[in-house]
Motif scaffolding. Structure first.
Motif, PDB file in Angstrom:
ATOM      1  N   ILE A  60       0.840  -1.192   0.000  1.00 20.93           N
ATOM      2  CA  ILE A  60       0.000   0.000   0.000  1.00 20.93           C
ATOM      3  C   ILE A  60       0.879   1.247   0.000  1.00 20.93           C
ATOM      4  CG2 ILE A  60      -1.910  -1.173   1.175  1.00 20.93           C
ATOM      5  CD1 ILE A  60      -1.035   0.151   3.772  1.00 20.93           C
ATOM      6  N   PRO A  61       0.362   2.394  -0.452  1.00 18.38           N
ATOM      7  CA  PRO A  61       1.203   3.609  -0.606  1.00 18.38           C
ATOM      8  C   PRO A  61       1.411   4.358   0.700  1.00 18.38           C
ATOM      9  CG  PRO A  61      -1.021   4.069  -1.338  1.00 18.38           C
ATOM     10  CD  PRO A  61      -0.997   2.603  -0.989  1.00 18.38           C
ATOM     11  N   MET A  62       1.762   3.650   1.743  1.00 17.90           N
ATOM     12  CA  MET A  62       1.924   4.249   3.070  1.00 17.90           C
ATOM     13  C   MET A  62       3.150   5.165   3.104  1.00 17.90           C
ATOM     14  SD  MET A  62       0.483   4.366   6.045  1.00 17.90           S
ATOM     15  CE  MET A  62      -0.487   2.884   6.346  1.00 17.90           C
ATOM     16  N   SER A  63       3.016   6.273   3.823  1.00 18.02           N
ATOM     17  CA  SER A  63       4.133   7.210   3.986  1.00 18.02           C
ATOM     18  C   SER A  63       4.229   7.615   5.448  1.00 18.02           C
ATOM     19  CB  SER A  63       3.916   8.454   3.114  1.00 18.02           C
ATOM     20  OG  SER A  63       4.874   9.448   3.423  1.00 18.02           O
ATOM     21  N   ASN A  64       5.445   7.862   5.911  1.00 17.84           N
ATOM     22  CA  ASN A  64       5.657   8.332   7.288  1.00 17.84           C
ATOM     23  C   ASN A  64       5.610   9.844   7.390  1.00 17.84           C
ATOM     24  OD1 ASN A  64       6.161   5.867   8.841  1.00 17.84           O
ATOM     25  ND2 ASN A  64       7.970   5.631   7.558  1.00 17.84           N
ATOM     26  N   ILE A  91      -5.037  -5.852  15.068  1.00 17.98           N
ATOM     27  CA  ILE A  91      -4.320  -4.905  14.215  1.00 17.98           C
ATOM     28  C   ILE A  91      -3.183  -4.329  15.050  1.00 17.98           C
ATOM     29  CG2 ILE A  91      -4.434  -2.751  12.904  1.00 17.98           C
ATOM     30  CD1 ILE A  91      -7.476  -3.273  12.629  1.00 17.98           C
ATOM     31  N   HIS A  92      -1.956  -4.522  14.579  1.00 19.64           N
ATOM     32  CA  HIS A  92      -0.782  -3.992  15.280  1.00 19.64           C
ATOM     33  C   HIS A  92      -0.104  -3.004  14.342  1.00 19.64           C
ATOM     34  CE1 HIS A  92       3.071  -4.850  17.843  1.00 19.64           C
ATOM     35  NE2 HIS A  92       2.770  -3.576  17.753  1.00 19.64           N
ATOM     36  N   CYS A  93      -0.184  -1.711  14.683  1.00 20.32           N
ATOM     37  CA  CYS A  93       0.363  -0.675  13.805  1.00 20.32           C
ATOM     38  C   CYS A  93       1.548   0.028  14.464  1.00 20.32           C
ATOM     39  CB  CYS A  93      -0.716   0.334  13.417  1.00 20.32           C
ATOM     40  SG  CYS A  93      -1.798   0.870  14.767  1.00 20.32           S
ATOM     41  N   HIS A  94       2.440   0.525  13.607  1.00 19.15           N
ATOM     42  CA  HIS A  94       3.714   1.074  14.083  1.00 19.15           C
ATOM     43  C   HIS A  94       3.930   2.498  13.583  1.00 19.15           C
ATOM     44  CE1 HIS A  94       5.483  -2.693  15.710  1.00 19.15           C
ATOM     45  NE2 HIS A  94       4.630  -3.235  14.859  1.00 19.15           N
ATOM     46  N   THR A  95       4.549   3.293  14.416  1.00 19.61           N
ATOM     47  CA  THR A  95       4.929   4.688  14.183  1.00 19.61           C
ATOM     48  C   THR A  95       3.717   5.590  14.000  1.00 19.61           C
ATOM     49  OG1 THR A  95       5.283   4.474  11.787  1.00 19.61           O
ATOM     50  CG2 THR A  95       7.160   4.015  13.216  1.00 19.61           C
ATOM     51  N   GLN A  96       3.960   6.874  14.145  1.00 17.90           N
ATOM     52  CA  GLN A  96       2.884   7.847  14.348  1.00 17.90           C
ATOM     53  C   GLN A  96       1.897   7.928  13.189  1.00 17.90           C
ATOM     54  OE1 GLN A  96       3.879  11.529  16.593  1.00 17.90           O
ATOM     55  NE2 GLN A  96       3.264  12.546  14.719  1.00 17.90           N
ATOM     56  N   VAL A  97       2.369   8.236  11.981  1.00 17.68           N
ATOM     57  CA  VAL A  97       1.447   8.461  10.865  1.00 17.68           C
ATOM     58  C   VAL A  97       0.755   7.170  10.414  1.00 17.68           C
ATOM     59  CG1 VAL A  97       1.239   9.270   8.487  1.00 17.68           C
ATOM     60  CG2 VAL A  97       2.660  10.533  10.106  1.00 17.68           C
ATOM     61  N   PRO A  98       1.501   6.072  10.132  1.00 11.99           N
ATOM     62  CA  PRO A  98       0.817   4.832   9.749  1.00 11.99           C
ATOM     63  C   PRO A  98      -0.168   4.340  10.806  1.00 11.99           C
ATOM     64  CG  PRO A  98       3.140   4.682   9.196  1.00 11.99           C
ATOM     65  CD  PRO A  98       2.965   5.926  10.028  1.00 11.99           C
ATOM     66  N   SER A  99       0.164   4.541  12.087  1.00 15.17           N
ATOM     67  CA  SER A  99      -0.730   4.092  13.149  1.00 15.17           C
ATOM     68  C   SER A  99      -2.006   4.918  13.193  1.00 15.17           C
ATOM     69  CB  SER A  99      -0.021   4.156  14.501  1.00 15.17           C
ATOM     70  OG  SER A  99       1.014   3.200  14.568  1.00 15.17           O
TER      71      SER A  99
END
Length: 384
Positions: A60-64, A91-99
């Motif tokens: 997916i086009p995820m960006s931080n 659902i286990h999400c990491h870091t500020q923007v993706p989470s």
């Protein structure tokens, strides 16, 4: 079969940092799904490690970066479809923007949601952007079953964010394999020779992405200020700052003395070859590469930050600089260590002793507890 979705900004983050969590979930009977931007080259991505575990991958086009609005909108709808299609339980999400995007896209799902913060970078600041981010984080905490932090400051800040449903836990990062990252003087000498480091040279290593935050340019400036032909500096990593760093190395006349070595997955071979390592980031959630250096008995020079304060004791297993841009202080510390290398040699035992407190077995034990707790919650929600 139960399903767990792991979300990250870069695909390489998952194979670099998340394999232990994936193995825990598989042992618990989960099929693991990973969603990330696998076209993002910030970390080396090894697809075979995921294929061997029968992990399902969604690119997916995820960006931080907070400013990548188009990517965020596209990622939101991609994740929404994945969550609905796969009917995930965790659902286990990491870091500020993706989470943030992950938790928004989860909607009213009954899945247990875990958010691992790799550093709250907005505390202690008061701009409009920061206030907006704090507000969003506070709202999203109401949708979060567990916030995982990796340093004491973030743990205390997470307690302020937490809602009534949220548990807050602290782990020592992903953990260090202290049986692999070990002091190895003989092999270290061999690596120095094969790397072209002359006998008697003072050898410094940094490992981390070539980006603005990791701040390698300050180390380059400090070495240039010392003008000592006996100092060699290798930077291991890749990232968008490579052209700028290459230009700086050339302009300071450090070609051949300061080298960009690219990403390496076997830093346990390289850290033992160094006299010291340097990590002068602008912000750091913890700093696993610095801990790997300590585990190899190699002292660390670092910025005095929330993350590094978890393990560096100034003058005992390393040294602090007061600010990430304090070139003169960094140069003075490097010069002192280069002049009297007994300072660093005498720290080796304390370096190793510190690293054992961050052994991977400790992180795995805590993560098993967290996953088991969320697993029980999701069972309750499913049969409610």
């Amino acid at each position: 079969m139960k399903k767990a979705l792991i979300v990250a900004g870069a695909g390489g983050f998952i194979t670099h940092f998340e394999l232990s969590d994936i193995d825990i979930l598989i042992d618990m009977g989960y099929h693991v799904i990973c969603a990330a931007n696998f076209d993002n080259p910030l970390y080396e991505f090894d697809i075979d490690t995921l294929n061997r575990r029968n992990v399902t991958i969604y690119n997916i086009p995820m960006s931080n970066r907070p400013s990548d609005i188009v990517s965020h909108v596209r990622s939101f709808f991609c994740l929404k479809r994945i969550i609905r299609r796969e009917n995930v339980d965790i659902i286990h999400c990491h870091t500020q923007v993706p989470s943030a995007i992950s938790r928004m896209s989860a909607g009213r799902t009954k899945a247990g949601i875990i958010y691992t913060s790799h550093g709250f970078h907005f505390y202690g600041k008061s701009s409009l952007t920061v206030r907006i981010i704090k507000y969003i984080e506070k709202k999203l905490a109401k949708k979060t079953d567990c916030i995982i932090t990796i340093n004491n400051d973030d743990y205390n800040n997470a307690l302020k964010l937490a809602s009534g449903r949220t548990i807050v836990r602290k782990i020592p990062g992903i953990g260090i394999d202290t049986e692999r990252y070990i002091p190895a003087e003989a092999s270290g000498k061999s690596v120095r020779a094969s790397s072209g480091i002359p006998d008697g040279a003072f050898y410094i290593i940094s490992a981390g992405m070539l980006n603005d935050n990791k701040n390698h340019i300050t180390v380059i400036k400090a070495i240039a200020a010392l003008d000592n032909p006996n100092i060699y500096y290798d930077i291991f990593g890749e990232g968008p700052k490579r052209p700028e760093l290459e230009q700086a190395i050339a302009s300071y006349g450090l070609t051949g003395k300061v080298r960009l070595r690219g990403y390496r997955s076997d830093m346990y071979n390289y850290f033992p070859a160094a006299d010291c390592s340097v990590f002068v980031s602008k912000h750091e959630g913890l700093g696993m590469a610095a801990l790997e250096s300590l585990s190899c008995g190699i002292p660390v020079i670092a910025t005095n930050l929330s993350g590094t304060r978890e393990y560096i004791i100034n003058g005992t297993n390393g040294f602090f600089i007061d600010a990430w841009n304090n070139v003169s202080q960094l140069a003075n510390i490097i010069d002192s260590c280069c002049t009297d290398r007994r300072i660093l040699k005498n720290m080796a035992h304390d370096c190793r002793k510190t690293a054992t407190m961050f052994d991977i077995s400790i992180s795995r034990t805590i993560m098993k507890e967290i996953y088991n707790d969320i697993d029980k919650r999701t069972k309750h929600n499913r049969y409610k």
